[in-house]
Design an enzyme around this catalytic site. Structure first.
Site, short mmCIF file in Angstrom:
data_model
loop_
_atom_site.label_atom_id
_atom_site.label_comp_id
_atom_site.label_asym_id
_atom_site.label_seq_id
_atom_site.Cartn_x
_atom_site.Cartn_y
_atom_site.Cartn_z
N SER A 1 23.55 -0.10 32.71
CA SER A 1 23.63 0.01 34.15
C SER A 1 23.80 -1.73 34.56
O SER A 1 24.00 -1.72 35.79
CB SER A 1 22.24 0.34 34.57
OG SER A 1 21.17 -0.62 34.30
N GLU B 1 0.81 -1.24 -0.04
CA GLU B 1 -0.09 0.05 -0.16
C GLU B 1 0.99 1.37 -0.11
O GLU B 1 1.80 1.36 0.93
CB GLU B 1 -0.93 -0.04 1.39
CG GLU B 1 -2.02 1.02 1.34
CD GLU B 1 -2.66 0.94 2.84
OE1 GLU B 1 -3.97 1.68 2.65
OE2 GLU B 1 -2.44 -0.10 3.56
N CYS C 1 -5.72 -3.69 2.38
CA CYS C 1 -5.34 -3.48 3.64
C CYS C 1 -6.79 -3.72 4.75
O CYS C 1 -7.11 -4.84 4.68
CB CYS C 1 -4.66 -2.27 4.08
SG CYS C 1 -3.76 -2.49 5.57
N LYS D 1 -9.28 3.10 -2.11
CA LYS D 1 -9.65 2.33 -1.09
C LYS D 1 -11.11 2.73 -0.27
O LYS D 1 -11.29 4.18 -0.30
CB LYS D 1 -8.49 2.60 0.41
CG LYS D 1 -8.47 1.73 1.46
CD LYS D 1 -7.12 2.09 2.19
CE LYS D 1 -7.40 1.00 3.42
NZ LYS D 1 -6.03 1.29 4.15
#
Length: 724
Positions: free
Chosen positions: A356, A44, A174, A113
């Site tokens: 650390s 897309e 999608c 779309k």
């Protein structure tokens, strides 16, 4: 038999870099054609990149997309192959997210779309309009330059499909797949056999199965060939698009691409028999009945055959076992690939991590080490682009390139242990051991001198010198002393990242990596502008529980055995003096466990619970071990500190998105940052419900309050980061 060879792809696009994107599009088409494919599907919005965001509002973005499409159509790229190209298109006054279907140097149709993604990290309705006309095509007048170049004035625009002489093909874009009534159902009844889903789907832990089940379900009961294409990589933001392009036939996955990869282009090829689709549909009575009274969908006729007849030289793609990564692998490979894309595209020469010796910073260091391993592995596999990037970033000369991940890490990765009088020898040694295993350039420095200088300055200004709580100081003094240490480490980290390359005669700069996890962000258990403040953070959306599981996995699978000891150690900030009768622990400071934090986070975000709803849910979940009063105390304690510290999310370091309950304020979790932390109305409602459940009115009057109603005594009052 009707044999059809199709190609889909993972592309590592970069938002707004049209040259980069076009290079990848052309390479994918060339690879597809070389393999003999007659359909090529790309992701897309592949021309622009998916993550352009407000750049989509610029007319230049649309204009450049048309220029790129013209370049493709004037060449031989689409000769003999149907190419689905994703790009924005303006029609009239509206901007649409479109798939432009091209064949033999012509635009066959433009498919806008219809259902836009507009939740979570997605904001498509901000930039695009959903196409709503489903009954017929409209004529779209091509831009004049395109029209003249292609000798094509207008093309069909809208919802529909392409009817070849021997099959029918349609796009489903999608989000449309995941709607209650997806287009593929109606299209299948109209005879469409091949579905092309161009996607921009990002990685989220444990999400891939949901996606693949949707593809399988789309063809399992109604037949069809479902092609899926996706972006892969970091295209300029917090998301990692996780590829996994695939081809599904009648509910079986027959081809699958990688989920995580350093490749810029990966083409997935499948050869299918469309008669298998027709046979399945013909055997389902209900499908036949519904197809006989279907609503007709518009079509564009293309008088060409794209299938081949039976040929023993052409083998069919067989069903395969779906490849899923474990969550531990997802944490290693997803952020690792994201970091590589960010590093090679940012112009930086490497990373610096304040190490650390604790679980979070060690997780970040391990992910960088994994990234170095992936780079060396990909170079061995012959990826010239990864090799070129590694040579440039690592400043190799005379034909040399990375062949060992530890040697490569030594060039591009600094770790620094910034100890103080409150640090233990155990964390110092753990940090050193991990740095040696990864291969980083490791420094061990003491910040006591800088802390002392600042305290002396403060004493000169005010006449007072703060003390830790264990030495008789107040909570205010205790918090102030801890925050001084934390913020000095942030300043020192950025100084080292900018100047160490100069010290070592290297060009450029190093990026500082943050190491706060999603649970600490949710609770606000971090100092504003400490080492959680960095350039980017690969674990900022990953839970503490998942990170600890990852550390155990990485100790074996990445070869960093010291991680097992790091994971086993109790989490501590080491910001207060260690005494024989006192040792600072994170979960004691917070007044809640990391396991509880994950539960709160999921209820708050995923299940959209306010204080009252969370209380009700937890009464069911924890009712066997806690009374309603105790559950109420825990819920109020969480919401108090969540709301006090919400302002910290506004400056949270940009983090890799991996978890659905992330509190990230910039894109994903949009809420206010100034709260009434007493939550008077909501907590009162909880109190009323507790009375109903317990019937113990006198108990209410003796319980300490957190902002009104039932509360907890100030558990976690020693939190070094609360509200600061």
């Amino acid at each position: 038999m009707r044999l059809l060879k199709v190609a889909t792809c993972n592309l590592n696009q970069w938002a707004m870099d049209f040259d980069c994107n076009m290079k990848h599009i052309k390479e994918s088409i060339a690879t597809a054609k070389k393999a003999g494919a007659v359909i090529r599907l790309g992701p897309e919005l592949e021309v622009t990149g998916y993550g352009c965001e407000d750049h989509f509002l610029e007319l230049d973005t649309v204009t450049h997309s048309w220029e790129c499409l013209k370049e493709l159509l004037l060449g031989d790229w689409t000769d003999g192959i149907l190419c689905s190209i994703g790009m924005p298109v303006i029609k009239g006054s509206e901007r649409y997210n479109c798939q432009v279907l091209c064949f033999n140097r012509k635009i066959v149709m433009i498919r806008p779309k219809m259902w836009l993604a507009n939740d979570g990290n997605y904001r498509e309705l901000r930039w695009f309009t959903a196409w709503k006309q489903r009954d017929q095509f409209e004529d779209f007048q091509l831009p004049s330059e395109i029209s003249e170049a292609l000798s094509q004035k207008a093309v069909p625009f809208g919802y529909g499909y392409i009817q070849f002489l021997d099959t029918a093909v349609a796009a489903e874009v999608c989000e449309e797949l995941f709607t209650p009534i997806p287009p593929h159902t109606e299209l299948a009844l109209n005879g469409v056999e091949v579905f092309m889903n161009a996607s921009g789907s990002h990685h989220q832990l444990r999400k891939l199965d949901l996606r693949l089940r949707a593809f399988i379900g789309a063809t399992h009961t109604q037949g069809g060939v479902y092609m899926y294409s996706n972006h892969q990589g970091c295209d300029g933001g917090r998301l990692y698009y996780d590829g996994c392009s695939c081809v599904v036939v009648n509910g079986d996955v027959v081809a699958q691409g990688s989920q995580f990869s350093l490749k810029d282009v990966e083409v997935v090829i499948a050869q299918v028999d469309l008669d298998a689709v027709a046979s399945l549909r013909g055997s389902i009575s209900s499908f036949q009945e519904q197809a006989s009274c279907k609503k007709k969908v518009p079509l564009v006729a293309v008088p060409c055959n794209i299938c081949l007849p039976f040929n023993l030289k052409m083998s069919l793609s067989s069903p395969l076992k779906i490849m899923y990564h474990s969550p531990e692998e997802e944490i290693a490979f997803g952020p690792g690939c994201w970091l590589w894309d960010y590093l090679r595209r940012s112009g930086a020469s490497g990373f610096l991590v304040p190490l650390s010796g604790g679980a979070d910073s060690s997780s970040v260091a391990a992910i960088v080490g994994c990234m170095c391993q992936l780079v060396v592995k990909e170079i061995r596999n012959g990826d010239e682009q990864v090799k070129a990037d590694a040579i440039r970033i690592g400043h190799y000369t005379d034909g040399q390139f990375p062949t060992d991940s530890k040697e490569f890490a030594n060039r591009i990765f600094y770790t620094v242990y910034m100890g103080s009088e409150n640090s233990s020898e155990a964390t110092r040694m753990r940090a050193k051991a991990l740095a040696d295993e990864i291969g980083s350039w490791h420094l061990d420095v003491s910040i006591d001198g800088v802390v002392s200088a600042l305290l002396s300055l403060f004493q000169t200004l005010t006449g007072k010198r703060p003390r830790y709580k264990v030495d008789g100081g107040s909570n205010i003094e205790n918090l102030g002393l801890q925050n001084i240490q934390a913020r000095i480490r942030m300043v020192l980290a950025f100084m080292l990242a900018s100047l160490l390359p100069w010290v070592h005669n290297k060009p450029g700069f190093f990026l500082v990596l943050g190491s706060s996890n999603v649970d600490e962000g949710l609770r606000g258990y971090l100092t504003k502008y400490d080492c959680s403040s960095a350039d980017i953070n690969p674990i900022g959306s990953i839970s503490k529980q998942d990170l600890r599981t990852f550390l155990r996995w990485a100790a074996t699978h990445l070869g960093y055995s010291s991680l097992a000891e790091i994971e086993a150690a109790p989490p501590t900030a080491e910001l207060e003096p260690i005494r024989s009768n006192y040792s600072q622990l994170d979960e004691v400071d917070m007044g809640m466990t990391y396991e509880e934090l994950s539960v709160y986070g999921r209820l708050r975000k995923i299940f959209r619970c306010g204080p009252l709803s969370m209380f009700k849910n937890l009464c069911y979940k924890w009712g066997a071990k806690l009374t309603p009063l105790e559950v109420a105390d825990k819920v109020k304690h969480f919401f108090k500190y969540y709301s006090i510290n919400r302002h910290k999310m506004t400056v949270l370091t940009p983090s890799y998105h991996a978890e659905s309950y992330s509190p990230e304020d910039n894109r994903f979790d949009l809420r206010q940052f100034l709260y009434n932390a007493r939550w008077p109305y909501q907590f009162r409602k909880i109190d009323e419900l507790v009375r109903e459940l317990d019937g113990d009115h006198e108990k209410l009057g003796t319980t300490s309050h957190v902002g009104g109603g039932i509360g907890v005594v100030a558990a976690g009052s020693g939190d070094p980061r609360a509200g600061l």
